[in-house]
Design a protein around this motif. Structure first.
Motif, short mmCIF file in Angstrom:
data_model
loop_
_atom_site.label_atom_id
_atom_site.label_comp_id
_atom_site.label_asym_id
_atom_site.label_seq_id
_atom_site.Cartn_x
_atom_site.Cartn_y
_atom_site.Cartn_z
N ARG A 16 0.78 -1.28 0.12
CA ARG A 16 -0.02 -0.07 0.16
C ARG A 16 0.85 1.17 0.04
O ARG A 16 2.10 1.22 0.07
N TYR A 17 0.39 2.44 -0.55
CA TYR A 17 0.82 3.54 -0.46
C TYR A 17 1.64 3.88 0.83
O TYR A 17 2.86 4.36 0.96
N ASP A 18 0.96 3.57 2.03
CA ASP A 18 1.80 3.94 3.17
C ASP A 18 2.78 2.53 3.71
O ASP A 18 3.28 2.59 4.93
N GLY A 19 3.06 1.65 2.90
CA GLY A 19 4.00 0.61 3.26
C GLY A 19 3.18 -0.59 4.02
O GLY A 19 3.75 -1.62 4.46
N GLY A 20 1.81 -0.48 4.23
CA GLY A 20 1.25 -1.45 4.88
C GLY A 20 0.37 -2.34 4.02
O GLY A 20 0.62 -2.16 2.90
N HIS A 21 -0.50 -3.17 4.60
CA HIS A 21 -1.31 -4.00 3.85
C HIS A 21 -2.75 -3.95 4.19
O HIS A 21 -3.11 -3.38 5.17
N LEU A 49 5.46 2.52 -9.23
CA LEU A 49 5.37 3.40 -7.86
C LEU A 49 6.11 2.74 -6.66
O LEU A 49 6.07 1.56 -6.78
N ALA A 50 6.71 3.28 -5.91
CA ALA A 50 7.49 2.85 -4.87
C ALA A 50 6.75 2.71 -3.75
O ALA A 50 5.40 2.78 -3.56
N ILE A 51 7.17 1.77 -2.85
CA ILE A 51 6.55 1.66 -1.57
C ILE A 51 7.60 2.28 -0.33
O ILE A 51 8.64 1.65 -0.35
N PRO A 52 7.13 3.04 0.51
CA PRO A 52 5.73 3.93 0.51
C PRO A 52 5.78 4.77 -0.63
O PRO A 52 6.83 5.22 -1.34
N ARG A 53 4.66 5.41 -0.94
CA ARG A 53 4.58 6.50 -1.97
C ARG A 53 3.52 7.43 -1.38
O ARG A 53 2.94 7.14 -0.59
N LEU A 54 3.76 8.61 -2.14
CA LEU A 54 2.76 9.65 -1.95
C LEU A 54 1.42 9.39 -2.19
O LEU A 54 0.96 8.52 -3.18
N PRO A 55 0.37 9.41 -1.00
CA PRO A 55 -1.02 9.34 -1.48
C PRO A 55 -1.40 9.91 -2.68
O PRO A 55 -1.20 10.87 -3.11
N GLN A 69 0.35 16.32 -3.49
CA GLN A 69 1.44 17.24 -3.75
C GLN A 69 1.13 17.80 -5.16
O GLN A 69 1.57 18.63 -5.75
N GLY A 70 0.27 17.13 -5.89
CA GLY A 70 -0.34 17.56 -7.38
C GLY A 70 0.55 17.04 -8.26
O GLY A 70 0.52 17.55 -9.61
N PHE A 115 -8.64 15.05 -1.68
CA PHE A 115 -7.94 14.63 -0.22
C PHE A 115 -8.58 14.82 0.94
O PHE A 115 -7.86 15.62 1.84
N SER A 116 -9.99 14.92 0.75
CA SER A 116 -10.74 15.32 1.91
C SER A 116 -11.33 13.98 2.37
O SER A 116 -12.34 14.25 3.44
N SER A 117 -11.23 12.75 2.41
CA SER A 117 -11.67 11.74 2.78
C SER A 117 -13.18 11.43 2.21
O SER A 117 -13.86 10.48 2.66
N ARG A 118 -13.33 12.13 1.07
CA ARG A 118 -14.85 11.92 0.63
C ARG A 118 -14.85 11.06 -0.70
O ARG A 118 -13.72 10.92 -1.27
N LYS A 119 -15.71 10.13 -0.47
CA LYS A 119 -15.96 8.95 -1.69
C LYS A 119 -16.92 9.33 -2.69
O LYS A 119 -18.04 10.00 -2.28
N ILE A 120 -16.74 9.14 -3.76
CA ILE A 120 -18.00 9.06 -4.73
C ILE A 120 -17.77 7.83 -5.51
O ILE A 120 -17.10 6.77 -5.59
#
Length: 153
Positions: A16-21, A49-55, A69-70, A115-120
């Motif tokens: 995962r992006y944060d290095g987790g599972h 893409l790397a582990i970890p990586r930017l969200p 970061q855009g 990046f406000s945790s809103r899902k669509i």
């Protein structure tokens, strides 16, 4: 015996992006794994893409994927999606179990790109590509439906 494409994070791989599972401990998944039915993939890692990586999130306006970061990382997501599709074609896979809400793997929802945790409602890049190639995509939320479907194949 039907093979099933599965998000590597569901098998406990730290991709995962944060290095987790996102390990799913379900007896049916363990059984399928012991049978050699599961083909593991992390499209984001396969895309380079790397582990970890930017969200990253899929922008609802232009459908591209950007980091918080855009930075536009759409090309990597598309490479990973093509890799996942190639695995499906190589193994004659008709079903995929992918991580819901991911910008790659979301089958019914994705984050809205703010990046406000809103899902669509929407699909990630890999889920969309697989769907257009007639591969049925399921998530951890629809795992029981996949189990029922595979039982009748």
């Amino acid at each position: 015996m039907e093979k099933i494409l599965i998000s590597a994070c569901f098998l406990g791989q730290k991709v995962r992006y944060d290095g987790g599972h996102q390990l799913i401990e379900h007896p049916q998944l363990l059984h399928w794994q012991q049978q050699g039915r599961l083909i593991s993939v992390c499209p984001e890692v396969c895309g380079g893409l790397a582990i970890p990586r930017l969200p990253a999130e899929r922008n609802q306006n232009d459908q591209r994927v950007y980091t918080k970061q855009g930075h536009d990382v759409t090309d990597a997501f598309e490479r990973g999606a093509r890799h996942a599709l190639a695995l499906c074609q190589q193994h004659d896979i008709k079903f995929a179990l992918l991580k819901e809400s991911s910008p790659s793997c979301g089958s019914q929802t994705i984050y809205d790109g703010s990046f406000s945790s809103r899902k669509i409602a929407g699909q990630g890049i890999t889920a969309a590509l697989l769907t257009t190639h007639k591969i049925q995509v399921f998530s951890e939320q629809t795992l029981e439906q996949l189990i029922e479907l595979v039982a009748h194949c």
